[in-house]
Scaffold this active site. Sequence first.
Site, mmCIF file in Angstrom:
data_model
loop_
_atom_site.group_PDB
_atom_site.id
_atom_site.type_symbol
_atom_site.label_atom_id
_atom_site.label_comp_id
_atom_site.label_asym_id
_atom_site.label_seq_id
_atom_site.Cartn_x
_atom_site.Cartn_y
_atom_site.Cartn_z
ATOM 1 N N VAL A 125 -0.230 6.911 4.662
ATOM 2 C CA VAL A 125 0.761 6.401 5.603
ATOM 3 C C VAL A 125 1.940 5.757 4.869
ATOM 4 O O VAL A 125 3.099 5.950 5.228
ATOM 5 C CB VAL A 125 0.123 5.401 6.592
ATOM 6 C CG1 VAL A 125 1.160 4.895 7.587
ATOM 7 C CG2 VAL A 125 -1.034 6.055 7.331
ATOM 8 N N GLY A 165 -10.153 18.630 4.978
ATOM 9 C CA GLY A 165 -9.488 17.324 4.898
ATOM 10 C C GLY A 165 -9.347 16.642 6.247
ATOM 11 O O GLY A 165 -8.672 15.617 6.359
ATOM 12 N N ALA A 209 4.137 -2.770 -3.109
ATOM 13 C CA ALA A 209 3.026 -3.351 -3.866
ATOM 14 C C ALA A 209 1.815 -2.440 -3.734
ATOM 15 O O ALA A 209 1.432 -2.069 -2.618
ATOM 16 C CB ALA A 209 2.678 -4.750 -3.347
ATOM 17 N N GLY A 233 -1.473 7.741 16.282
ATOM 18 C CA GLY A 233 -0.471 8.212 15.329
ATOM 19 C C GLY A 233 0.936 8.247 15.861
ATOM 20 O O GLY A 233 1.488 7.214 16.244
ATOM 21 N N ASP A 269 -13.609 4.131 14.947
ATOM 22 C CA ASP A 269 -12.148 4.234 14.893
ATOM 23 C C ASP A 269 -11.571 4.333 16.306
ATOM 24 O O ASP A 269 -10.606 3.640 16.652
ATOM 25 C CB ASP A 269 -11.768 5.468 14.061
ATOM 26 C CG ASP A 269 -10.292 5.757 14.096
ATOM 27 O OD1 ASP A 269 -9.530 5.043 13.414
ATOM 28 O OD2 ASP A 269 -9.879 6.695 14.819
ATOM 29 N N LYS A 277 -8.999 1.593 18.495
ATOM 30 C CA LYS A 277 -7.763 1.967 19.205
ATOM 31 C C LYS A 277 -7.881 1.647 20.694
ATOM 32 O O LYS A 277 -6.938 1.158 21.315
ATOM 33 C CB LYS A 277 -7.485 3.451 18.997
ATOM 34 C CG LYS A 277 -7.199 3.819 17.544
ATOM 35 C CD LYS A 277 -7.259 5.335 17.345
ATOM 36 C CE LYS A 277 -7.012 5.725 15.897
ATOM 37 N NZ LYS A 277 -7.364 7.139 15.642
ATOM 38 N N GLY A 312 0.832 -1.206 0.000
ATOM 39 C CA GLY A 312 0.000 0.000 0.000
ATOM 40 C C GLY A 312 0.859 1.246 0.000
ATOM 41 O O GLY A 312 1.952 1.260 0.581
ATOM 42 N N GLY A 371 -2.298 11.772 10.078
ATOM 43 C CA GLY A 371 -1.505 12.508 9.106
ATOM 44 C C GLY A 371 -0.339 11.674 8.629
ATOM 45 O O GLY A 371 0.095 10.735 9.294
#
Lengths: 441, 441
Positions: free
Chosen positions: A14, A190, A43, A137, A204, A208, A10, A305
């Site tokens: 990130v 954003g 990939a 993060g 989300d 976590k 990917g 981010g």
Amino acid sequence: MEPIKVGLLGFGTVGSGTFTVLRRNQEEIKRRAGRGIEIARIAVRNPAKVLAALGEAAGSVTVGADFNAVVDDASIGIVAEMIGGTGLARELVLRAIANGKHVVTANKALLAVHGTEIFAAARDKGVMVAFEAAVAGGIPIIKALREGLTANRIQYIAGIINGTTNYILSEMRERGLDFATALAAAQALGYAEADPTFDVEGIDAAHKLTIMSAIAFGVPMQFDRAYIEGISRLDATDIKYAEDLGYRIKLLGITRRAEHGIELRVHPTLISAKRLLASVEGAMNAVEVHGDAVGATLYYGKGAGAEPTASAVVADLVDVTRLHTADPEHRVPHLAFQPQSLSDTPILPIDEVRSGYYLRLRVADVTGVLAAITRLLADAGISIDAMLQKESEQVDANGQTDVVIITHETLEKNVNAAIARIEDLATVVSNVTKLRIEALD
Amino acid sequence: MEPIKVGLLGFGTVGSGTFTVLRRNQEEIKRRAGRGIEIARIAVRNPAKVLAALGEAAGSVTVGADFNAVVDDASIGIVAEMIGGTGLARELVLRAIANGKHVVTANKALLAVHGTEIFAAARDKGVMVAFEAAVAGGIPIIKALREGLTANRIQYIAGIINGTTNYILSEMRERGLDFATALAAAQALGYAEADPTFDVEGIDAAHKLTIMSAIAFGVPMQFDRAYIEGISRLDATDIKYAEDLGYRIKLLGITRRAEHGIELRVHPTLISAKRLLASVEGAMNAVEVHGDAVGATLYYGKGAGAEPTASAVVADLVDVTRLHTADPEHRVPHLAFQPQSLSDTPILPIDEVRSGYYLRLRVADVTGVLAAITRLLADAGISIDAMLQKESEQVDANGQTDVVIITHETLEKNVNAAIARIEDLATVVSNVTKLRIEALD
């Protein structure tokens, strides 16, 4: 020594951030790791696009569309999974582990849902699975919990672990916006996705929190037992009233060791405006951890981010590079506790959770209405800490006014029972809005 | 597996806290470490006192007065040095290392002054020296810097790393006390020692800062190059004026990567009241770390006290227990960077440091005095950000008034030169009080 070779799966926010940080700081990272760390293969679904984006920076990196080829490549020492989701990502991570490769991932959903399977597989093969980037993060909170606070019996964790919702709540409070307007602003900047469900509904954050709970209390990942309530139905009125009463509303992930089990819950929460956690504004994250020896500690930083998340991914790559030759029995356990030493302490259903409550309701401004309400609360064993009713000036043309009640700590099911009775009163003309209050002590 | 045996040198606040925490949480710690951790021997000057204090809790622990006997005991795997100071502690730590034992210490002075020698000895013998407790008590800041932020080129660290001085400054500000009164209050509450020099003059903070600087920038420990200024000469007037201008004064330890070297300095510092660091009150500690990838992160908690410090000591014991079988080339390096990869970037003398400045002086309230002062600043290339002079109501019977000037960032030596000239002005009737301002950006 040859650099250790990383295969990147990917190349979104990130993945590309990881590439950039690793490349920019390669000299310094090598001085720390004792060995170069090199992304050898990437990939992605659309290699041409990545090659065009990288230009000369691609150098000798092989960019292709065959994910399995990266995971099966004998020269790759570490697979960094940056795809997200729980489908392909799970397959590739398990395949990488089966191939004896160490894995670094930022994928909280994958670990919260399939963590038990993945860590068991990693144990069987003696490989490391590192996931600092999965929670908050760039804040090294996994490391703090798993290694920094091992002396402690952890009492609770309370975290602002979703930047999107914290940004929205900050805007609602500071600019007096309603949820929809603040969400639109966050999307324009954003800070929120086009489909914001995962963030604004607390999913989300619950992913976590599930990971942190397992590490803090030595229990298996139990995402399906988490109580989850987002901010999409939060009324600007409550943010205002909360502020009048000395509180701020934050979407907190809370996991706590209670008498009969472990609390695991995400919901909008009133906390005293004087708490450091209350001052965490905008898209920032912060996690407060309370241990019996250390007391309260707090960890603050950017929770999302490209580069903040990459900071955690690369730290994991360095960790693996430094420690992968150690015998597997003498590394840091994935979930802080040794796998054979997990506890079966249950996750408590929300009904069994104790909390303070903020209750807002609209009442006819007639004699005896407050007496009736307070009697129902008293009957349910709930004591009142404060009440807000701005008398006459708030009575509208219909003779109705808002009442806000702050309760002392009590059981959720008791509050729900009392609310049902209060709503049955003829003088109560609205449903009762219920928010939880945390003293964090 | 047999528990790993620890020999404790010293049984003061930290030593006894370590004993208590390790004993109380032994089950949970074993589940994390994969092996029991047991204090087998304690060496203290007065064993009878310790035995009396422990009573039945002593159990099978051998308590004696012979420090060397503990360090030489073949059954001891880890020596925990809790004596303090740089004399006997240094000898015993080096002797333990020579005997092939791992060492855990909370001794910042020892490491800041003799760290290079100690880490070299440990490297030769392939043993671990762990020292999380040496900086900021229970906050796992060493681990964050050494392992959690390895992806980053660190730009600066700014920390409130001495609880005594932060308590005194909080009291001075909140209650309007002068330094001597606030110090006496801190002493009465046990927050300050009878001889408070180490704390109030910034030496303790400088020891901790020296260690963080080495880890952040990959340079050797250079305590002797640190610039150190305490809070004992701080005037309550300046705390008040700073607040009027939107600042708080904190004793900060600052280490920063500048153009020509590394800044390493401890002094009272004005920071914006809006910064999270400004809200750290009382005896709490907090460290803000800025990295190029992660941005700003902050770590907050108790920086001293028996159990918070023990939290870090025991975490180090768990780290050693988990990782001591790893080959020494594949552990985390003591100072984050590989020992052969340290940099010789110089520590800058304070004259070469750039900062904003707060200048307070007393002037005769006559025409032209401000013009003369601002001209001298302009001649030195210093631009003014703000000026405070509360006109007539502050002019005293002698026709004198306070002037406060906030400058933009400039070189310390330029400010000192300008101050010398300003003090020569006939209309300036006091020395100039100079404090540094940090924007932390």
